[in-house]
Scaffold this motif. Structure first.
Motif, PDB file in Angstrom:
ATOM      1  N   GLU A   1       0.866  -1.170   0.000  1.00  0.00           N
ATOM      2  CA  GLU A   1       0.000   0.000   0.000  1.00  0.00           C
ATOM      3  C   GLU A   1       0.910   1.230   0.000  1.00  0.00           C
ATOM      4  O   GLU A   1       1.734   1.409   0.888  1.00  0.00           O
TER       5      GLU A   1
ATOM      6  N   VAL B   1       1.292   5.382  -0.054  1.00  0.00           N
ATOM      7  CA  VAL B   1       0.665   6.687   0.142  1.00  0.00           C
ATOM      8  C   VAL B   1       1.567   7.680  -0.551  1.00  0.00           C
ATOM      9  O   VAL B   1       2.776   7.728  -0.289  1.00  0.00           O
TER      10      VAL B   1
ATOM     11  N   SER C   1       4.987   7.243   1.806  1.00  0.00           N
ATOM     12  CA  SER C   1       5.219   6.099   2.700  1.00  0.00           C
ATOM     13  C   SER C   1       4.597   4.867   2.068  1.00  0.00           C
ATOM     14  O   SER C   1       3.735   4.972   1.191  1.00  0.00           O
TER      15      SER C   1
ATOM     16  N   VAL D   1       3.520   0.522   2.984  1.00  0.00           N
ATOM     17  CA  VAL D   1       3.447  -0.561   3.969  1.00  0.00           C
ATOM     18  C   VAL D   1       3.142  -1.856   3.219  1.00  0.00           C
ATOM     19  O   VAL D   1       2.406  -1.852   2.233  1.00  0.00           O
TER      20      VAL D   1
ATOM     21  N   PHE E   1       1.366  -5.376   3.096  1.00  0.00           N
ATOM     22  CA  PHE E   1       0.259  -6.072   3.758  1.00  0.00           C
ATOM     23  C   PHE E   1       0.692  -7.478   4.141  1.00  0.00           C
ATOM     24  O   PHE E   1       1.297  -8.181   3.346  1.00  0.00           O
TER      25      PHE E   1
END
Lengths: 83, 227
Positions: free
Chosen positions: A35, A37, A50, A52, A54
């Motif tokens: 994911e 951003v 940023s 991340v 999953f």
């Protein structure tokens, strides 16, 4: 992932790809569902703020369902506002 | 008392009257939020998290710690983890926050997708219940989304003499401020899940019952109820 580590390509699971650019090269290996951003640039890439990864250790992530959910939330901004 | 899945943006927009919070007239108290922990600060009696669901700035979530209890609940969730928070909405000095009674790291990221769908489903049902003046408390399954498609296709139980479709069409027409009223095209744009023929049937019924009247042509309608 580009060899310089400053660029990677994401697929949305239904045929579309997008390029994600990083200000610093990746300092870890990434794979699977990410994911991101970030901001869309005028070259239609994403400048990553940023990201991340999953976790899929217990169950795989259903990307198609997620895409459908996104369509729904954009169709009903009165029930899912972006502040 | 229900627990309502919400976005942070909805919680921030909630209006407070005395002790009650409302989102678009729907009363909320216990909520669930899914987001990513951006910050975690441990204090002797509580842990303060900042949880980000990307709909607004990260929200303060406070979890009280039982100082007598060892292990388990006292473990701080590390930043970068996706969590589901169940708690009460609070407001102090105009700043909203959550007091969590449960914070669970997501083990299955599909719960994230489920939460998104549950938010739309829950708020849609809760507002619809208010519109049809139902006194029964809303109940919706926490697992399983139910029939999302059913909302557009069904809704044929008459309440106050109007079906859900007719109520929706009437409310939209009532809310239209322009003198020539609301057009069928505009209704179709706003009621994306309703077919044109359903809209036309609703308009015909409302018109025959005297709730609305046509203005410039048969495609434009205004409400007879004074607003």
């Amino acid at each position: 992932i580009h060899p310089t580590g400053k660029l990677f390509v994401l697929s949305d699971g239904v045929g579309k790809h997008t390029t994600v650019e990083l200000s610093e090269p990746l300092d870890e290996e990434i794979s699977g569902i990410i994911e991101v951003v970030g901001r869309v640039t005028n070259q239609a890439t994403i400048m990553c703020v940023s990201y991340v990864q999953f976790r899929e250790d217990k169950s795989p992530f259903d990307l198609e369902l997620y895409n459908e959910a996104l369509k729904i939330i954009h169709e009903f901004p009165e029930y899912f506002p972006f502040g | 008392q229900t627990i309502v899945p919400c976005t942070v943006s909805q919680l921030l927009a909630a209006e407070q009257v005395d002790e009650t919070f409302r989102i678009c007239d729907v009363e909320i108290s216990q909520v669930t939020v899914v987001g990513i922990v951006r910050h975690a600060e441990k204090a002797p009696t509580n842990i303060l998290y900042k949880v980000d669901d990307m709909t607004a700035a990260p929200m303060d979530v406070r979890q009280w710690v039982d100082t007598d209890e060892a292990g388990g609940d006292n473990v701080v969730v590390p930043p970068g983890t996706y969590v589901k928070v169940a708690g009460h909405l609070r407001s102090f000095q105009n700043k909203k926050s959550l007091v969590a009674f449960k914070i669970m790291p997501l083990e299955n990221m599909n719960e994230f997708t489920t939460h998104i769908l549950e938010i739309v489903n829950a708020h849609m049902i809760l507002r619809k219940n208010l519109m049809s003046a139902s006194s029964a408390p809303p109940s919706f399954p926490s697992a399983g989304i139910g029939d999302m498609g059913g909302y557009g296709g069904g809704g044929s139980l008459p309440v106050n003499g109007l079906t859900a479709h007719q109520s929706q069409v009437l409310n939209l027409i009532k809310s239209c401020p322009v003198p020539e009223g609301m057009s069928l095209q505009e209704l179709k744009l706003q009621l994306r899940s309703m077919s044109m023929s359903t809209i036309k049937q609703a308009v015909e019924f409302l018109s025959s019952e005297g709730h609305i009247y046509s203005t410039v042509d048969d495609d434009h309608y205004k409400s007879t109820d004074a607003e």
